[in-house]
Design an enzyme around this catalytic site. Structure first.
Site, mmCIF file in Angstrom:
data_model
loop_
_atom_site.group_PDB
_atom_site.id
_atom_site.type_symbol
_atom_site.label_atom_id
_atom_site.label_comp_id
_atom_site.label_asym_id
_atom_site.label_seq_id
_atom_site.Cartn_x
_atom_site.Cartn_y
_atom_site.Cartn_z
ATOM 1 N N GLY A 10 26.094 -18.410 5.635
ATOM 2 C CA GLY A 10 26.800 -18.723 6.880
ATOM 3 C C GLY A 10 26.619 -20.179 7.274
ATOM 4 O O GLY A 10 26.392 -20.483 8.442
ATOM 5 N N ASP A 65 30.736 -12.974 0.833
ATOM 6 C CA ASP A 65 30.517 -12.091 1.980
ATOM 7 C C ASP A 65 29.047 -11.651 1.947
ATOM 8 O O ASP A 65 28.612 -11.012 0.984
ATOM 9 C CB ASP A 65 31.463 -10.882 1.861
ATOM 10 N N TYR A 157 22.888 -5.428 17.782
ATOM 11 C CA TYR A 157 22.348 -6.750 17.416
ATOM 12 C C TYR A 157 20.811 -6.733 17.466
ATOM 13 O O TYR A 157 20.139 -7.211 16.539
ATOM 14 C CB TYR A 157 22.915 -7.777 18.395
ATOM 15 N N ALA A 159 18.827 -4.176 17.167
ATOM 16 C CA ALA A 159 18.320 -3.340 16.066
ATOM 17 C C ALA A 159 18.349 -4.116 14.752
ATOM 18 O O ALA A 159 17.397 -4.072 13.961
ATOM 19 C CB ALA A 159 19.151 -2.062 15.951
ATOM 20 N N LYS A 161 18.226 -7.392 14.326
ATOM 21 C CA LYS A 161 17.274 -8.511 14.309
ATOM 22 C C LYS A 161 15.830 -8.002 14.287
ATOM 23 O O LYS A 161 14.958 -8.613 13.648
ATOM 24 C CB LYS A 161 17.512 -9.434 15.504
HETATM 25 P P1 NAP Z 1 28.263 -18.737 14.554
HETATM 26 O O1 NAP Z 1 28.535 -20.099 15.105
HETATM 27 O O2 NAP Z 1 29.132 -17.599 14.955
HETATM 28 O O3 NAP Z 1 28.186 -18.836 12.960
HETATM 29 C C1 NAP Z 1 27.910 -17.699 12.189
HETATM 30 C C2 NAP Z 1 28.154 -18.031 10.735
HETATM 31 O O4 NAP Z 1 27.945 -16.836 9.969
HETATM 32 C C3 NAP Z 1 29.578 -18.494 10.493
HETATM 33 O O5 NAP Z 1 29.572 -19.548 9.563
HETATM 34 C C4 NAP Z 1 30.217 -17.240 9.925
HETATM 35 O O6 NAP Z 1 31.283 -17.446 9.053
HETATM 36 C C5 NAP Z 1 29.064 -16.662 9.129
HETATM 37 N N1 NAP Z 1 29.316 -15.267 8.788
HETATM 38 C C6 NAP Z 1 29.684 -14.259 9.605
HETATM 39 N N2 NAP Z 1 29.857 -13.120 8.900
HETATM 40 C C7 NAP Z 1 29.593 -13.432 7.607
HETATM 41 C C8 NAP Z 1 29.598 -12.693 6.400
HETATM 42 N N3 NAP Z 1 29.911 -11.398 6.362
HETATM 43 N N4 NAP Z 1 29.275 -13.338 5.261
HETATM 44 C C9 NAP Z 1 28.967 -14.648 5.256
HETATM 45 N N5 NAP Z 1 28.943 -15.406 6.369
HETATM 46 C C10 NAP Z 1 29.258 -14.801 7.529
HETATM 47 O O7 NAP Z 1 26.806 -18.279 14.932
HETATM 48 P P2 NAP Z 1 25.468 -19.121 15.170
HETATM 49 O O8 NAP Z 1 25.238 -19.150 16.624
HETATM 50 O O9 NAP Z 1 25.485 -20.359 14.377
HETATM 51 O O10 NAP Z 1 24.421 -18.067 14.556
HETATM 52 C C11 NAP Z 1 23.715 -18.269 13.336
HETATM 53 C C12 NAP Z 1 22.570 -17.275 13.283
HETATM 54 O O11 NAP Z 1 21.715 -17.492 14.403
HETATM 55 C C13 NAP Z 1 23.014 -15.811 13.371
HETATM 56 O O12 NAP Z 1 22.205 -15.019 12.526
HETATM 57 C C14 NAP Z 1 22.755 -15.461 14.819
HETATM 58 O O13 NAP Z 1 22.526 -14.079 15.003
HETATM 59 C C15 NAP Z 1 21.505 -16.280 15.094
HETATM 60 N N6 NAP Z 1 21.270 -16.530 16.515
HETATM 61 C C16 NAP Z 1 22.128 -17.292 17.259
HETATM 62 C C17 NAP Z 1 21.858 -17.503 18.604
HETATM 63 C C18 NAP Z 1 22.744 -18.331 19.500
HETATM 64 O O14 NAP Z 1 22.449 -18.422 20.713
HETATM 65 N N7 NAP Z 1 23.785 -18.961 19.004
HETATM 66 C C19 NAP Z 1 20.730 -16.922 19.190
HETATM 67 C C20 NAP Z 1 19.882 -16.158 18.406
HETATM 68 C C21 NAP Z 1 20.164 -15.974 17.067
HETATM 69 P P3 NAP Z 1 32.811 -17.646 9.556
HETATM 70 O O15 NAP Z 1 32.892 -19.078 9.964
HETATM 71 O O16 NAP Z 1 33.596 -17.373 8.337
HETATM 72 O O17 NAP Z 1 33.030 -16.669 10.651
#
Ligand code: NAP
Length: 249
Positions: A10, A65, A157, A159, A161
């Site tokens: 991702g 994926d 979510y 569960a 994490k």
């Molecule tokens: P984001 O901006 O939505 O980016 C998520 C990334 O994951 C995107 O590049 C997305 O690809 C990719 N992705 C989604 N489904 C996928 C799949 N099936 N296979 C491969 N890639 C996939 O989210 P983010 O905020 O950067 O989050 C990154 C991580 O941090 C996640 O694990 C999230 O749970 C964790 N996190 C985030 C926050 C927050 O406040 N932002 C807080 C706690 C934890 P596409 O571009 O193709 O959709």
């Protein structure tokens, strides 16, 4: 020593992209990122990050994926073919599909578990094949403070994490004797597309619980991921580092 090779899932945007760039600046000679979709093409995404970096670190992008066991195997083969190895694995891909449990569909529960948890199994298993024979590896899984404290409307979510944290601690014990560490970073409230979906009321409520008084940036997370991959963290395994402005104490 900027000679390591990393795989980041991702990694084309958000926290994942910041991790790719931080590793490429500090510790890696090449980084392969995966994503399920790309704004343009994987090649253009890689080129764009290379030119943003401008330091000669090689970036590769691969469409995969994270929920697919076969795609994870193919990603690691691509990493071996293109970079000659994999020293670091950062499991970052994640999604939310929030709802109160009474309104949550089975599909939304399964989708979040598959992307956020099953993916960790897929990629860790694929990477360990190479790390175990190399007798070296650094795995960092991106959890969330929600996996530690729960959150109304995010039972799927939370569960996923919390499951990821239990998985990481178990694998940390399984592979420690091979000089492989497995740790988690648990972000709090970080400014990315994922949190753009929140309403102003939800944001204000969340901010009340952040003692440092600001949202985190993707770079705040990336720096800690890089630390856990670096030799400064050689004696750290099975840990969850919260990077959340003090939300969870
Ligand atoms: P984001 O901006 O939505 O980016 C998520 C990334 O994951 C995107 O590049 C997305 O690809 C990719 N992705 C989604 N489904 C996928 C799949 N099936 N296979 C491969 N890639 C996939 O989210 P983010 O905020 O950067 O989050 C990154 C991580 O941090 C996640 O694990 C999230 O749970 C964790 N996190 C985030 C926050 C927050 O406040 N932002 C807080 C706690 C934890 P596409 O571009 O193709 O959709």
């Amino acid at each position: 020593m900027k000679n390591k090779k990393a795989v980041v899932t991702g990694g084309s945007r958000g926290i994942g992209k910041a991790i790719v760039k931080e590793l490429a600046l500090r510790n890696c000679s090449s980084v392969l990122l995966t994503d399920i979709s790309f704004a343009s093409t994987p090649e253009e995404c890689a080129k764009e990050i290379e030119s943003e970096l401008g330091n000669g670190t090689k970036i590769f992008a691969f469409k995969a994926d994270a929920t697919s066991f076969n795609d994870a195997q193919a990603t690691m083969q691509e990493a071996i073919d293109k970079m000659g190895g994999v020293d670091f694995l950062v499991n970052n891909a994640g999604i939310t599909k929030d709802n109160l449990l009474i309104r949550m569909t089975e599909n939304d529960f399964d989708a979040v578990i598959n992307v956020n948890l099953k993916s960790i199994f897929n990629y860790t298993k694929a990477a360990l094949k190479f790390m175990v024979s190399a007798r070296y590896g650094r795995i960092v899984n991106i959890a969330s403070v929600v996996g530690l404290m729960g959150n109304a409307g995010q039972s799927n979510y939370a569960a996923s994490k919390a499951g990821l944290i239990g998985f990481s601690k178990s694998i940390a014990r399984e592979v420690a004797s091979r000089n492989i560490t497995v740790n988690c970073v648990a972000p709090g409230f970080i400014e990315t597309d994922m949190t753009k979906k929140l309403s102003e009321i939800q944001r204000e409520a969340l901010m009340k619980n952040v003692p440092l008084g600001r949202m985190g940036s993707p770079e705040d997370i990336a720096k800690v991921v890089n630390f856990l991959c670096s030799e400064d963290a050689d004696y750290i395994t099975g840990q969850v580092i919260t990077v959340d402005g003090g939300m969870v104490m």
